[in-house]
Scaffold this active site. Structure first.
Site, PDB file in Angstrom:
ATOM      1  N   ASP A   6      31.735  43.758  54.296  1.00 59.09           N
ATOM      2  CA  ASP A   6      31.529  44.734  53.215  1.00 59.09           C
ATOM      3  C   ASP A   6      30.236  44.386  52.481  1.00 59.09           C
ATOM      4  O   ASP A   6      30.109  43.315  51.889  1.00 59.09           O
ATOM      5  CB  ASP A   6      32.723  44.677  52.258  1.00 59.09           C
ATOM      6  CG  ASP A   6      32.609  45.681  51.113  1.00 59.09           C
ATOM      7  OD1 ASP A   6      31.602  46.403  51.031  1.00 59.09           O
ATOM      8  OD2 ASP A   6      33.540  45.725  50.290  1.00 59.09           O
ATOM      9  N   CYS A  22      42.192  35.109  30.941  1.00 54.68           N
ATOM     10  CA  CYS A  22      42.832  33.813  30.735  1.00 54.68           C
ATOM     11  C   CYS A  22      43.867  33.589  31.830  1.00 54.68           C
ATOM     12  O   CYS A  22      44.765  34.427  32.029  1.00 54.68           O
ATOM     13  CB  CYS A  22      43.508  33.780  29.363  1.00 54.68           C
ATOM     14  SG  CYS A  22      44.479  32.285  29.079  1.00 54.68           S
TER      15      CYS A  22
END
Length: 450
Positions: A359, A209
């Site tokens: 990456d 949240c």
């Protein structure tokens, strides 16, 4: 227009003409040249346009294309940057390239890189921001999703009178109190249990949240962190949706049929994520006073675009070239492949350049294990990091005997004709896709450029 702007505009237009008529390409250099001569040339070029900025992690290019297609139904001439060159120099190039025609409402619809929203907004003063989603993407460049959203918000704060048209199913987009008028879109699918209480898988990003850091719950989750979210701790919940999809009628890799309001819509492309893109385009089109019939007509005749489920027909093969760049996007493409009814061959091209993200660990978050292995008759593995992708597929359970390593584009293309299936899906990172398309153009398999 200042003398400096006149020189910058002239130099930029001349370089664009030379690059595209003599050298057959170039989406950034003309803009860079013009900006070197006048750093604020974009302000001059954009004068008189009502500008829509489309930004977010996934879906920018497709959403932009669908918005443009819809608005052209009513307004004819719409300026855009169709190549996906979405940083400031690419946007300047789009204005330099555009041959302005008479229009009752001059509109520019621009795909903008998330990190470039602020600097573009400073010069353009947009009327509308369209926010698609925020997922982890190129962590070496953007960082976490909250950092990415902060960059976008910095830009929005410079245009408090602009309207925000945002994906209401993404909890992050309603988390910051902004004075702008807001329009939210999302999914309202019928459910036997209207008060479902579910959670996303534990490795899903963006499920805390944004108000209290409690784990979000969902009445209905569409994919990843998108859906009808609510926080049982602080009562933060999805905002009221202005526009919504309430029914998915049919999904295949080449067709989506769904219902918005009481009308059915069709687009000739696959993937649940593209329904979100169509819904975003619908919301923008309604903002610009298009009728539902005009929108439906535009969506129905949408064309495949540059590297985004681009369909290439070559020596009896139907080749779908699909950009993949992060875990959520990859997973949704894999889910789309599982809607394919026929056998097919799979091609994976993995690079790790700056534009891809250096990456490559994100490929381990894609659920290759969930693909129908028996349906995939042959696999070509290529790109600069072919060894990483090949190992990932072996770990996912694919038979190494089905896999062929291709160390360059020539080998990829040579092996395409020997694949045992008519349908071929190529999943490619950005620079690998550009490189492959360049080779295909040289071999006259496709047209050069867009």
């Amino acid at each position: 227009m200042s003398f400096k702007s006149v020189i910058a505009k002239s130099a930029g237009k001349s370089s664009y003409w030379f690059l595209h008529n003599v050298l057959k390409g170039g989406t950034s250099f003309p803009g860079k040249l013009a900006m070197d001569l006048d750093p604020e040339i974009l302000k001059t070029l954009a004068e008189g346009y009502e500008t829509v900025i489309v930004t977010g992690t996934n879906g920018k290019t497709m959403t932009t294309a669908l918005i443009v297609a819809a608005l052209r139904e009513k307004y004819g001439d719409v300026l855009t940057n169709p190549s996906g060159s979405n940083m400031q120099q690419g946007i300047v190039t789009a204005f330099l390239a555009h041959k302005k025609k008479k229009s009752s409402r001059p509109i520019a619809v621009l795909e903008v890189d998330e990190a470039n929203v602020k600097m573009v907004t400073e010069l353009l003063h947009p009327s509308v921001f369209v926010l698609t989603n925020i997922f982890r993407d190129q962590m070496d460049r953007y960082g976490e999703i909250y950092t990415t959203y902060d960059k976008i918000v910095e830009g929005i704060k410079l245009a408090p009178e602009a309207t925000i048209i945002a994906n209401g199913d993404a909890s992050i987009f309603s988390s910051v109190d902004l004075p702008n008028h807001k329009i939210f879109y999302g999914f309202k699918l019928p459910s036997d249990e209207p008060q479902n209480d579910t959670k996303a898988p534990v490795n899903t990003d963006g499920i805390l949240c944004p108000k209290c850091d409690h784990i979000l719950h969902y009445h209905e989750r569409i994919y990843a962190n998108l859906g009808d979210f609510f926080c049982p701790n602080c009562n933060y919940h999805r905002p009221e949706l202005t526009y919504s999809v309430n029914k998915i009628i049919e999904q295949t890799p080449n067709k989506l049929e769904f219902q918005m309001g009481k009308k059915d819509y069709t687009i000739n492309i696959g993937g649940t994520y593209n329904i979100y893109n169509a819904l975003a385009a619908y919301s923008v089109a309604r903002y610009f006073d298009l009728s539902e019939d005009e929108i439906a007509q535009a969506l129905a005749k949408n064309k495949r675009i540059f590297g985004r489920q681009e369909l290439i027909k070559y020596e009896g093969k139907e080749i779908d070239l699909i950009l993949v760049k992060n875990p959520v996007g990859l997973d949704e493409v894999l889910h789309m492949l599982n809607t394919e009814k026929d056998d097919y061959s799979l091609v994976t091209l993995l690079n790790a350049n700056h534009a891809d993200g250096i990456d490559t660990s994100w490929i381990w978050d894609g659920q290759f294990e969930d693909l129908n292995h028996d349906q995939i008759k042959k696999i070509l593995v290529g790109g600069e990091r072919w060894h990483d992708m090949g190992f990932r597929l072996e770990v996912a359970g694919f038979d190494p005997g089905k896999m062929v390593t291709c160390t360059d584009n020539e080998e990829v293309i040579a092996n395409l004709t020997n694949l045992p299936t008519k349908k071929v899906y190529i999943l490619s990172t950005y620079t690998a896709m550009l490189s492959l398309r360049k080779t295909m153009a040289e071999k006259k398999m496709i047209k050069a450029g867009m």
